[in-house]
Design a protein around this motif. Structure first.
Motif, mmCIF file in Angstrom:
data_model
loop_
_atom_site.group_PDB
_atom_site.id
_atom_site.type_symbol
_atom_site.label_atom_id
_atom_site.label_comp_id
_atom_site.label_asym_id
_atom_site.label_seq_id
_atom_site.Cartn_x
_atom_site.Cartn_y
_atom_site.Cartn_z
ATOM 1 N N PRO A 31 -2.392 -2.396 6.063
ATOM 2 C CA PRO A 31 -3.190 -3.168 7.016
ATOM 3 C C PRO A 31 -4.588 -3.449 6.467
ATOM 4 C CG PRO A 31 -3.011 -0.876 7.717
ATOM 5 C CD PRO A 31 -2.072 -1.047 6.566
ATOM 6 N N LYS A 32 -5.092 -4.615 6.834
ATOM 7 C CA LYS A 32 -6.473 -4.966 6.478
ATOM 8 C C LYS A 32 -7.344 -4.815 7.714
ATOM 9 C CE LYS A 32 -9.866 -8.140 7.003
ATOM 10 N NZ LYS A 32 -10.328 -8.770 8.267
ATOM 11 N N THR A 33 -8.487 -4.169 7.574
ATOM 12 C CA THR A 33 -9.502 -4.212 8.617
ATOM 13 C C THR A 33 -10.888 -4.116 8.013
ATOM 14 O OG1 THR A 33 -10.366 -3.270 10.638
ATOM 15 C CG2 THR A 33 -9.362 -1.710 9.114
ATOM 16 N N TYR A 56 3.444 -6.216 3.362
ATOM 17 C CA TYR A 56 2.103 -6.716 3.709
ATOM 18 C C TYR A 56 2.083 -7.351 5.097
ATOM 19 C CZ TYR A 56 3.369 -11.492 1.857
ATOM 20 O OH TYR A 56 3.930 -12.724 1.616
ATOM 21 N N THR A 77 -7.056 -5.851 1.640
ATOM 22 C CA THR A 77 -8.453 -6.316 1.469
ATOM 23 C C THR A 77 -8.603 -7.838 1.442
ATOM 24 O OG1 THR A 77 -8.304 -6.300 -0.935
ATOM 25 C CG2 THR A 77 -9.024 -4.250 0.108
ATOM 26 N N TRP A 78 -7.589 -8.561 1.858
ATOM 27 C CA TRP A 78 -7.690 -10.033 1.866
ATOM 28 C C TRP A 78 -8.795 -10.437 2.850
ATOM 29 C CZ3 TRP A 78 -3.234 -13.757 3.749
ATOM 30 C CH2 TRP A 78 -3.491 -15.043 3.262
ATOM 31 N N ILE A 93 3.472 -15.254 3.400
ATOM 32 C CA ILE A 93 2.245 -15.763 4.027
ATOM 33 C C ILE A 93 1.365 -16.283 2.908
ATOM 34 C CG2 ILE A 93 0.074 -15.062 5.110
ATOM 35 C CD1 ILE A 93 1.618 -13.433 7.053
ATOM 36 N N ASN A 125 6.106 -11.027 -3.547
ATOM 37 C CA ASN A 125 6.794 -12.212 -3.029
ATOM 38 C C ASN A 125 8.044 -12.558 -3.839
ATOM 39 O OD1 ASN A 125 4.957 -12.864 -0.796
ATOM 40 N ND2 ASN A 125 3.462 -13.165 -2.435
ATOM 41 N N HIS A 162 1.312 -12.150 -8.485
ATOM 42 C CA HIS A 162 1.108 -12.366 -7.039
ATOM 43 C C HIS A 162 2.293 -13.109 -6.413
ATOM 44 C CE1 HIS A 162 -2.449 -12.644 -4.019
ATOM 45 N NE2 HIS A 162 -1.328 -12.483 -3.394
ATOM 46 N N SER A 196 -0.977 -10.844 9.943
ATOM 47 C CA SER A 196 -2.208 -11.430 9.417
ATOM 48 C C SER A 196 -3.155 -11.847 10.553
ATOM 49 C CB SER A 196 -1.877 -12.610 8.486
ATOM 50 O OG SER A 196 -2.839 -12.719 7.479
ATOM 51 N N ASP A 232 -5.263 -2.215 -2.031
ATOM 52 C CA ASP A 232 -4.580 -3.403 -2.558
ATOM 53 C C ASP A 232 -5.559 -4.578 -2.557
ATOM 54 O OD1 ASP A 232 -1.729 -4.941 -2.814
ATOM 55 O OD2 ASP A 232 -3.060 -6.105 -1.509
ATOM 56 N N PHE A 263 0.400 -6.762 10.918
ATOM 57 C CA PHE A 263 0.027 -7.365 12.210
ATOM 58 C C PHE A 263 0.283 -8.871 12.205
ATOM 59 C CE2 PHE A 263 -3.328 -3.974 11.479
ATOM 60 C CZ PHE A 263 -2.609 -2.993 12.136
ATOM 61 N N ASN A 322 -5.940 2.509 13.167
ATOM 62 C CA ASN A 322 -4.816 2.418 12.232
ATOM 63 C C ASN A 322 -4.430 3.795 11.697
ATOM 64 O OD1 ASN A 322 -4.949 -0.308 12.717
ATOM 65 N ND2 ASN A 322 -5.958 -0.822 10.784
ATOM 66 N N TYR A 362 -8.309 -13.098 -3.780
ATOM 67 C CA TYR A 362 -9.007 -12.834 -2.517
ATOM 68 C C TYR A 362 -10.495 -13.131 -2.653
ATOM 69 C CZ TYR A 362 -4.638 -10.383 -1.382
ATOM 70 O OH TYR A 362 -3.314 -10.066 -1.165
HETATM 71 P P1 NDP Z 1 -2.826 -7.811 8.649
HETATM 72 O O1 NDP Z 1 -1.464 -8.001 9.206
HETATM 73 O O2 NDP Z 1 -3.206 -6.521 8.030
HETATM 74 O O3 NDP Z 1 -3.840 -8.199 9.828
HETATM 75 C C1 NDP Z 1 -5.216 -8.248 9.625
HETATM 76 C C2 NDP Z 1 -5.852 -8.652 10.955
HETATM 77 O O4 NDP Z 1 -5.651 -7.595 11.916
HETATM 78 C C3 NDP Z 1 -7.343 -8.848 10.850
HETATM 79 O O5 NDP Z 1 -7.686 -9.920 11.705
HETATM 80 C C4 NDP Z 1 -7.920 -7.541 11.387
HETATM 81 O O6 NDP Z 1 -9.184 -7.769 11.951
HETATM 82 C C5 NDP Z 1 -6.916 -7.182 12.432
HETATM 83 N N1 NDP Z 1 -6.829 -5.726 12.683
HETATM 84 C C6 NDP Z 1 -6.637 -4.740 11.773
HETATM 85 N N2 NDP Z 1 -6.543 -3.537 12.369
HETATM 86 C C7 NDP Z 1 -6.695 -3.763 13.702
HETATM 87 C C8 NDP Z 1 -6.696 -2.927 14.848
HETATM 88 N N3 NDP Z 1 -6.491 -1.616 14.741
HETATM 89 N N4 NDP Z 1 -6.884 -3.495 16.061
HETATM 90 C C9 NDP Z 1 -7.072 -4.837 16.194
HETATM 91 N N5 NDP Z 1 -7.073 -5.686 15.149
HETATM 92 C C10 NDP Z 1 -6.882 -5.155 13.902
HETATM 93 O O7 NDP Z 1 -3.081 -9.053 7.658
HETATM 94 P P2 NDP Z 1 -3.229 -9.337 6.127
HETATM 95 O O8 NDP Z 1 -2.582 -10.650 5.925
HETATM 96 O O9 NDP Z 1 -4.621 -9.153 5.695
HETATM 97 O O10 NDP Z 1 -2.283 -8.270 5.397
HETATM 98 C C11 NDP Z 1 -2.714 -7.011 4.968
HETATM 99 C C12 NDP Z 1 -2.934 -6.965 3.476
HETATM 100 O O11 NDP Z 1 -1.733 -7.239 2.776
HETATM 101 C C13 NDP Z 1 -3.905 -8.022 2.938
HETATM 102 O O12 NDP Z 1 -5.236 -7.745 3.283
HETATM 103 C C14 NDP Z 1 -3.571 -7.996 1.486
HETATM 104 O O13 NDP Z 1 -4.150 -6.868 0.856
HETATM 105 C C15 NDP Z 1 -2.051 -7.886 1.538
HETATM 106 N N6 NDP Z 1 -1.375 -9.203 1.510
HETATM 107 C C16 NDP Z 1 -0.640 -9.502 0.393
HETATM 108 C C17 NDP Z 1 -0.019 -10.721 0.271
HETATM 109 C C18 NDP Z 1 0.741 -11.026 -0.964
HETATM 110 O O14 NDP Z 1 1.102 -12.184 -1.173
HETATM 111 N N7 NDP Z 1 1.013 -10.046 -1.813
HETATM 112 C C19 NDP Z 1 -0.075 -11.740 1.343
HETATM 113 C C20 NDP Z 1 -0.813 -11.303 2.516
HETATM 114 C C21 NDP Z 1 -1.425 -10.075 2.574
HETATM 115 P P3 NDP Z 1 -10.440 -6.790 11.652
HETATM 116 O O15 NDP Z 1 -10.751 -6.929 10.209
HETATM 117 O O16 NDP Z 1 -11.473 -7.325 12.567
HETATM 118 O O17 NDP Z 1 -10.003 -5.407 12.030
#
Ligand code: NDP
Length: 281
Positions: free
Chosen positions: A238-240, A192, A18-19, A281, A142, A112, A197, A48, A195, A249, A53
């Motif tokens: 994954p976040k979307t 996490y 949900t970032w 990240i 991390n 975190h 991010s 998550d 993709f 997904n 965020y």
């Molecule tokens: P992701 O690797 O999940 O990528 C997110 C990106 O992919 C967005 O731009 C999203 O766009 C796009 N996307 C998602 N699904 C699709 C699809 N099927 N086709 C095309 N594009 C897609 O990135 P995050 O960095 O957000 O990682 C996921 C989660 O992990 C975070 O949201 C968070 O909850 C967690 N996280 C935790 C961290 C930590 O330190 N503990 C650090 C980083 C992330 P769209 O929304 O338009 O679909």
């Protein structure tokens, strides 16, 4: 939906990241809420989030969605900043998160990333929150192998249920020792950014990925996600903010690889052969 054992519970093969959710205008926020609802309605049972965020905007959005679901059917994870890692500040952060999330407990509360507060103090604060019932369990994010070993050597450190680190095809460092160590110690793993991010900064999509996705009649994102969860041994989140992407997904959960395909991917994105430093990240 396929389920794996995560945090000692039956958990959907992917959770919801949900970032950056809840940071846009009203129409965008509504679309993001629809995407989460779609995921929950199709069997996902873990979300998550973190106080970081959008400085609470993500938690507020999640709270607005979750109030329409049975709380006990969902696992809810949130995280606190390392500069909130003392017992007093943990309690304050947790109460603020619970308010935004419109719930009276978290399933997991994570540090975190590691900061300056001694881990023993943080463990003490988290154990107190377990006693009050405001959290069911706690974990970290991390952390590298040395951090995990130090944590679990401390009083009550073995109560750490999970560690959440970066994991995607371009960042395979955790396969070397962190993942095997966590499996041996019965500590669940969340990977996490499947993709890489937002954007291409963190993950180089080589032509082999595009070609293989095309030959399997799936999208690049589906291939990337299916690869992360290929062994059913860890949770990817994954976040979307889009229903269409959530559908994609969910469909990725059923994608399988042949041994030759996995070999080809290994050749292009090699497994670590020595202990790498932890990527974040
Ligand atoms: P992701 O690797 O999940 O990528 C997110 C990106 O992919 C967005 O731009 C999203 O766009 C796009 N996307 C998602 N699904 C699709 C699809 N099927 N086709 C095309 N594009 C897609 O990135 P995050 O960095 O957000 O990682 C996921 C989660 O992990 C975070 O949201 C968070 O909850 C967690 N996280 C935790 C961290 C930590 O330190 N503990 C650090 C980083 C992330 P769209 O929304 O338009 O679909």
């Amino acid at each position: 939906m396929k389920y794996i054992t995560f945090n000692h519970q039956n958990t959907s093969a992917i959770g919801i990241g949900t970032w950056h959710l809840g940071e846009g205008n009203q129409a965008q926020t509504e679309a993001e809420m629809q995407a989460i609802r779609y995921g929950l309605d199709h069997g996902i049972n873990l979300i998550d989030t973190a106080e970081m965020y959008g400085e609470g905007l993500s938690e507020s959005l999640v709270g607005n969605v979750m109030k329409d679901y049975h709380r006990e059917d969902l696992q809810l994870i949130s995280k606190f900043y390392p500069f909130h890692a003392t017992p007093k500040l943990i309690e304050a952060s947790l109460k603020a998160s619970l308010k935004r999330l419109q719930t009276d407990y978290l399933d997991l509360y994570l540090l975190h990333w590691r900061g300056d507060t001694p881990l023993s103090e943080t463990i003490f604060g988290l154990e107190q929150m377990v006693q009050t019932g405001l959290i069911k369990n706690w974990g970290v994010s991390n952390f590298d192998l040395n951090d995990l070993k130090e944590l679990t050597s401390l009083e009550n450190g073995q109560n750490c249920r999970i560690n959440e680190d970066l994991y995607n095809i371009g960042s395979r460092g955790i396969e070397y020792s962190i993942l095997p160590w966590q499996q041996k110690h019965n500590m669940s793993f969340i990977g996490y950014s499947p993709f890489g991010s937002d954007g291409s900064e963190y993950l180089n999509i080589k032509p082999v990925i595009k070609e293989m996705a095309q030959s399997k009649n799936i999208s690049v994102h589906q291939l990337l996600l299916a690869w992360v969860i290929r062994n059913h041994d860890l949770l990817s989140i994954p976040k979307t903010g889009s229903v269409t992407h959530m559908q994609s997904n969910l469909a990725a959960i059923d994608v399988q690889f042949t041994a030759d395909e996995l070999k080809l991917l290994d050749k292009n994105y090699p497994k670590p052969t020595q202990e790498p430093s932890l990527e974040t990240i």
